[in-house]
Design a protein around this motif. Sequence first.
Motif, PDB file in Angstrom:
ATOM      1  N   VAL A 109    -121.196  21.488  34.970  1.00 59.60           N
ATOM      2  CA  VAL A 109    -121.295  22.192  33.694  1.00 59.60           C
ATOM      3  C   VAL A 109    -121.759  23.622  33.927  1.00 59.60           C
ATOM      4  CG1 VAL A 109    -122.515  22.271  31.489  1.00 59.60           C
ATOM      5  CG2 VAL A 109    -121.664  20.084  32.363  1.00 59.60           C
ATOM      6  N   LEU A 113    -119.540  27.016  32.965  1.00 59.50           N
ATOM      7  CA  LEU A 113    -120.033  27.977  31.976  1.00 59.50           C
ATOM      8  C   LEU A 113    -120.318  29.333  32.610  1.00 59.50           C
ATOM      9  CD1 LEU A 113    -122.456  25.659  29.958  1.00 59.50           C
ATOM     10  CD2 LEU A 113    -120.215  26.494  29.241  1.00 59.50           C
ATOM     11  N   ARG A 118    -114.892  26.141  29.909  1.00 58.94           N
ATOM     12  CA  ARG A 118    -115.338  25.341  28.768  1.00 58.94           C
ATOM     13  C   ARG A 118    -115.715  23.924  29.182  1.00 58.94           C
ATOM     14  NH1 ARG A 118    -110.715  25.266  24.651  1.00 58.94           N
ATOM     15  NH2 ARG A 118    -112.337  24.749  23.143  1.00 58.94           N
ATOM     16  N   ILE A 119    -116.505  23.289  28.306  1.00 60.65           N
ATOM     17  CA  ILE A 119    -116.894  21.895  28.468  1.00 60.65           C
ATOM     18  C   ILE A 119    -116.294  21.121  27.295  1.00 60.65           C
ATOM     19  CG2 ILE A 119    -118.801  20.300  28.880  1.00 60.65           C
ATOM     20  CD1 ILE A 119    -118.647  22.736  30.813  1.00 60.65           C
ATOM     21  N   TYR A 120    -115.610  20.024  27.599  1.00 60.67           N
ATOM     22  CA  TYR A 120    -114.869  19.258  26.588  1.00 60.67           C
ATOM     23  C   TYR A 120    -115.367  17.818  26.593  1.00 60.67           C
ATOM     24  CZ  TYR A 120    -110.625  17.407  24.206  1.00 60.67           C
ATOM     25  OH  TYR A 120    -109.724  16.811  23.350  1.00 60.67           O
ATOM     26  N   GLU A 135    -121.483  18.850  20.282  1.00 64.91           N
ATOM     27  CA  GLU A 135    -121.105  20.228  19.949  1.00 64.91           C
ATOM     28  C   GLU A 135    -121.817  20.730  18.700  1.00 64.91           C
ATOM     29  OE1 GLU A 135    -117.375  23.012  18.426  1.00 64.91           O
ATOM     30  OE2 GLU A 135    -117.080  20.846  18.589  1.00 64.91           O
ATOM     31  N   TRP A 139    -125.425  21.604  20.471  1.00 64.82           N
ATOM     32  CA  TRP A 139    -125.063  22.839  21.150  1.00 64.82           C
ATOM     33  C   TRP A 139    -125.052  24.050  20.203  1.00 64.82           C
ATOM     34  CZ3 TRP A 139    -124.124  24.466  26.105  1.00 64.82           C
ATOM     35  CH2 TRP A 139    -123.371  25.627  26.286  1.00 64.82           C
ATOM     36  N   ARG A 165    -118.366  27.700  23.974  1.00 66.82           N
ATOM     37  CA  ARG A 165    -117.791  27.125  25.199  1.00 66.82           C
ATOM     38  C   ARG A 165    -117.964  25.611  25.331  1.00 66.82           C
ATOM     39  NH1 ARG A 165    -115.206  30.651  27.710  1.00 66.82           N
ATOM     40  NH2 ARG A 165    -115.736  32.864  27.555  1.00 66.82           N
ATOM     41  N   VAL A 166    -118.459  24.965  24.292  1.00 68.13           N
ATOM     42  CA  VAL A 166    -118.481  23.501  24.270  1.00 68.13           C
ATOM     43  C   VAL A 166    -117.638  23.024  23.105  1.00 68.13           C
ATOM     44  CG1 VAL A 166    -119.913  21.490  23.717  1.00 68.13           C
ATOM     45  CG2 VAL A 166    -120.633  23.080  25.491  1.00 68.13           C
ATOM     46  N   ARG A 167    -116.779  22.033  23.362  1.00 72.33           N
ATOM     47  CA  ARG A 167    -115.923  21.465  22.321  1.00 72.33           C
ATOM     48  C   ARG A 167    -116.092  19.956  22.314  1.00 72.33           C
ATOM     49  NH1 ARG A 167    -113.958  20.066  18.239  1.00 72.33           N
ATOM     50  NH2 ARG A 167    -111.759  20.052  17.655  1.00 72.33           N
ATOM     51  N   ASP A 204    -111.793  23.838  33.392  1.00 75.68           N
ATOM     52  CA  ASP A 204    -112.751  23.320  32.419  1.00 75.68           C
ATOM     53  C   ASP A 204    -113.271  21.954  32.872  1.00 75.68           C
ATOM     54  OD1 ASP A 204    -112.339  25.554  30.767  1.00 75.68           O
ATOM     55  OD2 ASP A 204    -110.611  24.605  29.801  1.00 75.68           O
ATOM     56  N   LEU A 293    -126.625  18.285  29.451  1.00 73.02           N
ATOM     57  CA  LEU A 293    -126.322  19.575  28.833  1.00 73.02           C
ATOM     58  C   LEU A 293    -127.578  20.450  28.783  1.00 73.02           C
ATOM     59  CD1 LEU A 293    -123.700  20.740  27.679  1.00 73.02           C
ATOM     60  CD2 LEU A 293    -124.406  19.907  25.433  1.00 73.02           C
TER      61      LEU A 293
END
Length: 685
Positions: A109, A113, A118-120, A135, A139, A165-167, A204, A293
């Motif tokens: 992670v 970043l 991105r983080i999914y 998210e 976040w 950048r987090v979804r 990602d 996270l």
Amino acid sequence: MSKPTILTMLLSLCLVSISLPTFAASRLGVEASPQSRDFVENRQQFQLHSLLTEQRHPRTRDLSEAIGADTAAGLAALLSVDEDVARTLDEVAGDPARMAQLRKASQAVQAALRDGHRIYFYGTGSTGRLAETLESGLWRPFWTRAAQSPAWPRIARGLPDIGERVRGEITGGDRALISSLEGFEDLPLIGELQLQDNGIGPQDVVFAVTEGGETSAVIGTALAAAAQSAGGDRVWFVYNNPDDLLLPFDRSRRVLQDPRIQKLALPTGPQAIAGSTRMQATTTSLYVLGVVLEDAIGRLLGEHLSPADMQALGFSASATLESRLRDFAPIQRQAAAAVQRLATWTDHEARAYAGGRHATYLARQALMPVFVDVTERAPTFRLAPLDRTDAPQRRSWIQVWTPTEDPADAWQALLQRPFRGLEPQRYRDAFERSIDDPYLRATALRSLEQAGSDQQGLYDLAVSPRNLALNGPQAGDLGVLVLCGEDELSPLQVAWLEAYAAAGAELVVFSVGNGPLPSPVLGTLSALPRPVPLVAVTVPWRDPLGLNRTIALKMLLNAHSSGVMAKLGRVVGNTMTAVQPGNLKLVGRATYLVQSHVNAVLAGAAWRERHGPTEPLSYAEANAVLFEAIGQRGELGGTAQAAEVELSVVAILEGLARQYPLSWPDAAAILDRQGLNGYLREYRD
């Protein structure tokens, strides 16, 4: 002509031309239908009753009886199962190999970043809501708070656009937060399509999260991400069952044996309600991923900020991944200590529903965990989902509001970003081209019509003039104000409390905060005409993302809502007998519930004394009756709320007891009079 339901689609889906022996069903008066034969013989991949998460927990085995006699005792049993989570997390913290995996996840992670990637997070149902909680509930609120700090200019320079950048994504898009969309869960294709739709690329990091470890849409995400990954530790599969129980299932084995995919196995054991993975399984995964996270953010920000800046943002210099995992146990104990106060609220809400009244929850800081718990009640306990604004009449027992008058602002308060649906054309073309089974294709295409961004306008979560006019408080209703560390109440919150009190509705205040409620809040409550029950839990905010409070809220809400439904007969023992067999996985769960409840009675002394020894019910027999019940249920008039599992159990036992073929009208009449709990009570030893 009405549109076919998923149940009728399933009946058609399973029709195949096969030559099989006649199933032994003569003693029940039901001959196995072709669709039942197909399910038993050819759909073993959806017969998941061997999974650990599907088993019955011994601490809650008699929940429906216990909570009927003593609400606090029943709630205590439910909350005690969260001790399994604490034990699991302590074991992980003491295991060097598993801690190495968590550190690897945090480092992945951080690297993504740091480099602007991105983080999914992706899941289906409960894990989809988990993904969106990460998210929108953790976040984004953190970066909103950080933007108000003196350190923000340095953060923005060093980590530009970090808040975007987090979804978190649920199968079916944001509309599926309200209720699942039929046909999507069983499609690996949709996991792949949503990955592409969100623009997730090779650099990602993807966390594909599934409580059971066998969800097709989540597996589709993991495999698609692995196929495009640039290598390294970019794709993670997070699940809550042991590998040895998952490996017999082809789709699970494909992921578990794929060297491109990292695994985070987090089994905690059976759930407090058997198979209800919204409870301990999702609690475990949410907490662990939240800790990962948090660790990654802390290490990234530490490269740009001073220790004083970090402390001001909520980071502790002494916190480690291990210590944060062990922090769960005291949070769980604090939640469990509230059981007596929680029981008052549970009794109030059960009484409101039993009297045909409604509940409304009002939340601001706690909006995401409240919304998630409320929407997850519908599939778990066979309730109507939240009502649409164009509904001709009110069907949902419950609604969730947030203190704003504008429905669009309410969605923004929940998601902390614009509402996102599935763009129909992108998905329609792929469904028509790539789904071979005509019935699955038709179901998915029909659900796609309800998945677009236009769905936002069909749900009103605001204290809007429309909501107040149509769904405002009535005598006997329940209003629940949920607070999360709020020092004062907004004018809309105060007006809402006063409106409920003036209408003769019951009120409850549920608070999770640093300590006792502040004086301004207490003053507002004391000015109301009647004393308001207060469920207050202290969880000090020592963590930057607010993970501790979110988890405490989740555990208490899960126990409370499960307790309410158990008191209302929507749970038998600790099983979801109200489950609707709306996909192949749920047909398998429902079959096993029928078989296990019938066989528990047949093995008991009370049955043997009355009827003598009786051969146990086979899985094939249970499934044959279940499919018959699916076909019969619509013909039973006043029993519209009776579940197929409950109808099947009563019909089978009555048929065996009376020595003549089962009767659906008789079974329905018994359920109307006694409910399944009452009926089974006479056979308990």
